[in-house]
Write a protein that holds these residues in place. Structure first.
Motif, PDB file in Angstrom:
ATOM      1  N   GLY B  44      28.023  46.272  27.627  1.00  0.00           N
ATOM      2  CA  GLY B  44      28.636  46.930  26.565  1.00  0.00           C
ATOM      3  C   GLY B  44      30.115  46.705  26.404  1.00  0.00           C
ATOM      4  N   VAL B  45      30.739  46.844  27.423  1.00  0.00           N
ATOM      5  CA  VAL B  45      32.244  46.610  27.256  1.00  0.00           C
ATOM      6  C   VAL B  45      32.598  45.854  28.297  1.00  0.00           C
ATOM      7  CG1 VAL B  45      34.489  47.777  27.358  1.00  0.00           C
ATOM      8  CG2 VAL B  45      32.515  48.958  26.354  1.00  0.00           C
ATOM      9  N   PHE B  68      31.113  46.790  32.080  1.00  0.00           N
ATOM     10  CA  PHE B  68      30.387  48.214  31.900  1.00  0.00           C
ATOM     11  C   PHE B  68      29.247  47.908  31.081  1.00  0.00           C
ATOM     12  CE2 PHE B  68      34.768  48.674  31.909  1.00  0.00           C
ATOM     13  CZ  PHE B  68      35.125  49.983  32.721  1.00  0.00           C
ATOM     14  N   MET B  70      26.466  49.820  28.038  1.00  0.00           N
ATOM     15  CA  MET B  70      26.676  50.522  27.028  1.00  0.00           C
ATOM     16  C   MET B  70      26.724  52.024  27.584  1.00  0.00           C
ATOM     17  SD  MET B  70      26.202  48.731  24.094  1.00  0.00           S
ATOM     18  CE  MET B  70      25.255  49.596  22.885  1.00  0.00           C
TER      19      MET B  70
END
Lengths: 575, 74
Positions: B44-45, B68, B70
């Protein structure tokens, strides 16, 4: 049962019902509470006087089978901020009030004398009763006693000792499906309920249901909506780790306010993180997933047990854990959970109160990291209303003034929650322009600034932040009117089928032909109505500013400062 | 060169929390993700040294890479 407005006058202890006036016909939840307050409460009145009104309104879809539609809005003029206020909570009350045909319950006036009262709301109407046994008791005792007196199936809305003592951080609690509590946390609405000498409201919706204009269309839209929620990966992550999964990502981004906003990273972040909490819950036989209201398919709540496997708290949220954890430097989830439970029982906002502790720690009244001292003050001072307890219980701004602290993280006297605006500039615009003082939920730019939901806007740049906050504040005002949990917004931002299904459900419920643009138009109307109230109450653009220290003190690790001009902030309202 | 990789949420399962990994000098975030057997749609990140970055960003010796899944909240 056709929907009505129910009024309770606490001055003469009378009740009455009214048809819904045309101008309120399309309103529910926050849309309705804010319109009632704006029309009926004198903006300059004392929030704890007889002219303030406490308004409860279930959302437009509450009481139906729509997933995640059980949020209850509560509104009034806030005694903490002096602004208009809406705070919404889960629990069972929204669904029950909607099934009783109650579009809004408006509590007016204030009785003479020191008698406490309670309301019993059923299909026969509302009965006002004197209450003696539960005066001075905590919220859990209220919930248990109402269950013994009237049955376990009843909904309960209640205040604890904080609300009775009119503390400005007092919240209003709502019973959840398992007899635990959810809270209208922010803005001191518990003090407004206490000022009206109302200890609790018991709700019995047995045998009642909500009418649907088009049940087939509703069923179809409801299925599409639930599918969008269930399949969304962020919804799934919320079910697994709860909101506390945010500790590590906000810390990594350098935006986790630590030691009363002196740093953006907390060295013990792993000890209070969502990942650690998840493992502790599993090891101790708690529950990773839990719903705050029937029909929730995200289930971000949880049941957190102590070392012996005994229930300690539930609905254990990131912002509460951050406030006691990083902001006060308490690196012990068990202590934080115990304090969370105590604050639920007293009926006081965990964010406001814990940020107040951070300010008190800076003043030297307590060492940073002294979780046991915090717990002691909660039990012996706040719950009992000693002078120290009343200062802390009136929030961060009050505590800062009492102890001469200059680093006081508040906007319009409400404590800034778990994201530092120097390192996440979009949320700073939200804190500054919110119609209700510093509030993250009212325009959650964290989604796009940090979590890559709805795209990405660089958290450390000024570019795009005003527009991001504006769009989210408008959408949130609309969603807050439907009875939907704001966490439907993640699916709404990333799944194009989600919001149209939400509008289809509203149309099938009421036989309307609204479009998504109409619903967003409602969001704009709500924001302007709230702002108009605040302007009449004496607020100006000078109040839409962050505390001075954010512009003067660089925040490690990025050494970022708050660098928006007043003119840039004020452009928020250009719509 | 060496980079410090931090994993979060479900990405830790069967892997690690923090680990120093040796990579080639042209390595990107995506190369690390692939090396760890993480599906790109699970991510996600990503951040390098606490700043958000794209999967195509090139790493430098001593960088801290955070990955990371989501996630949401609020």
């Amino acid at each position: 049962m056709s929907d009505r407005i129910f009024r309770v006058n606490m001055t003469d202890l009378s009740t009455r019902t009214e048809d819904i006036p045309d101008r309120w016909a399309g309103l529910g939840g926050r849309g309705l509470t804010s319109h009632v307050v704006a029309e009926e409460v004198p903006p300059v009145c004392h929030p704890l006087g007889p002219d303030n009104r406490l308004v409860f309104a279930p959302g437009l879809l509450s009481g139906t089978a729509a997933a995640n539609s059980g949020r209850l809005s509560c509104g009034a003029k806030s005694p903490l901020t002096g602004t208009i206020k809406e705070s919404n909570a889960g629990g069972m009350a929204a669904q029950m009030l909607a099934r009783l045909g109650c579009r809004a319950l408006i509590i007016e006036g204030k009785p003479e004398g020191d008698t406490w009262y309670c309301l019993h709301f059923s299909r026969e109407g509302i009965e006002i009763r004197e209450e003696t046994e539960l005066a001075g008791k905590g919220n859990f005792a209220v919930v248990e006693t109402v269950a013994e007196r009237l049955g376990k199936h009843l909904g309960v809305i209640t205040i604890g000792q904080a609300g009775e003592m009119l503390l400005l951080a007092a919240n209003i609690s709502v019973k959840d499906p398992e007899g635990k509590l959810r809270s209208h946390g922010r803005g001191g609405l518990g003090a407004v309920m206490g000022s009206k000498r109302l200890k609790f409201i018991a709700i019995d919706a047995s045998g009642c249901s909500v009418d649907l204009a088009d049940p087939d269309c509703f069923r179809e839209a409801s299925r599409a909506f639930a599918k969008a929620l269930v399949e969304n990966p962020i919804s799934q992550a919320l079910g697994k780790y709860g909101t506390n999964i945010l500790v590590n990502i906000v810390n990594e981004a350098g935006a986790l306010p630590t030691r009363n906003f002196q740093s953006g990273q907390f060295e013990d972040h792993e000890k209070i993180s969502g990942e650690t909490m998840h493992d502790m819950i599993r090891e101790r036989g708690g529950r990773v997933k839990h719903n705050c209201h029937p029909g929730c398919v995200i289930q971000c709540s949880q049941v957190f047990n102590d070392r012996k496997g005994k229930y300690l708290t539930s609905g254990f949220e990131y912002e509460s854990i951050w406030a006691m954890g990083a902001d006060c430097c308490v690196a012990d989830l068990d202590l934080i959970a115990e304090a969370d439970h105590v604050m639920d029982d007293i009926g006081i906002d965990t964010i406001e109160t814990s940020v107040a502790f951070g300010v008190a720690m800076e003043a030297g009244g307590l060492e940073f990291g002294d979780g046991k001292g915090m717990l002691r003050i909660l039990k012996e001072d706040v719950a009992k209303g000693t002078p120290l307890g009343r200062i802390i219980g009136c929030g961060a701004g009050h505590t800062g003034r009492a102890f001469g602290v200059t680093r006081v993280p508040v906007v319009k006297n409400q404590a800034i929650p778990a994201y530092d605006p120097r390192s996440v500039k979009g949320i700073g615009i939200t804190y500054a322009t919110s119609t209700m003082g510093a509030d993250h939920t009212i325009g959650y730019t964290i989604a796009t600034n940090l979590l890559n939901s709805g795209g990405h806007v660089d958290p450390l740049s000024k570019e795009g932040q005003v527009e991001l906050s504006r769009n989210l504040q408008i959408a949130t005002a609309a969603v807050d009117s439907t009875g939907m949990c704001i966490f439907v917004a993640f699916a709404g931002l990333d799944d194009e089928k989600c919001l149209p299904a939400l509008v289809d459900m509203i149309n099938a419920r009421f036989g309307t032909a609204l479009t998504l643009d109409d619903v967003m138009g409602l969001g704009r109307r709500i924001l302007m109505t709230e702002r108009d109230f605040n302007l009449k109450a004496g607020f100006t653009s000078a109040h839409d500013r962050l505390p001075e220290f954010f512009s003067k003190e660089p925040l490690p690790p990025h050494n970022a400062i708050w660098d928006f001009t007043g003119e840039e902030i004020d452009s928020f309202w250009d719509f | 060169m060496w980079v410090r990789v931090k994993l979060f949420g479900g990405l830790r399962e069967g892997r690690f929390t923090v680990k120093d990994i040796e990579t080639c000098r042209t390595a990107t975030v995506n190369d690390i993700v692939e090396k760890l057997g993480i599906e790109s749609q699970e991510v996600g990140v990503t951040m390098i040294n606490s700043r958000h970055c794209s999967m195509g960003c090139t790493l430098n010796n001593g960088d801290q890479v955070a990955i990371f899944p989501m996630i949401g909240g609020g």
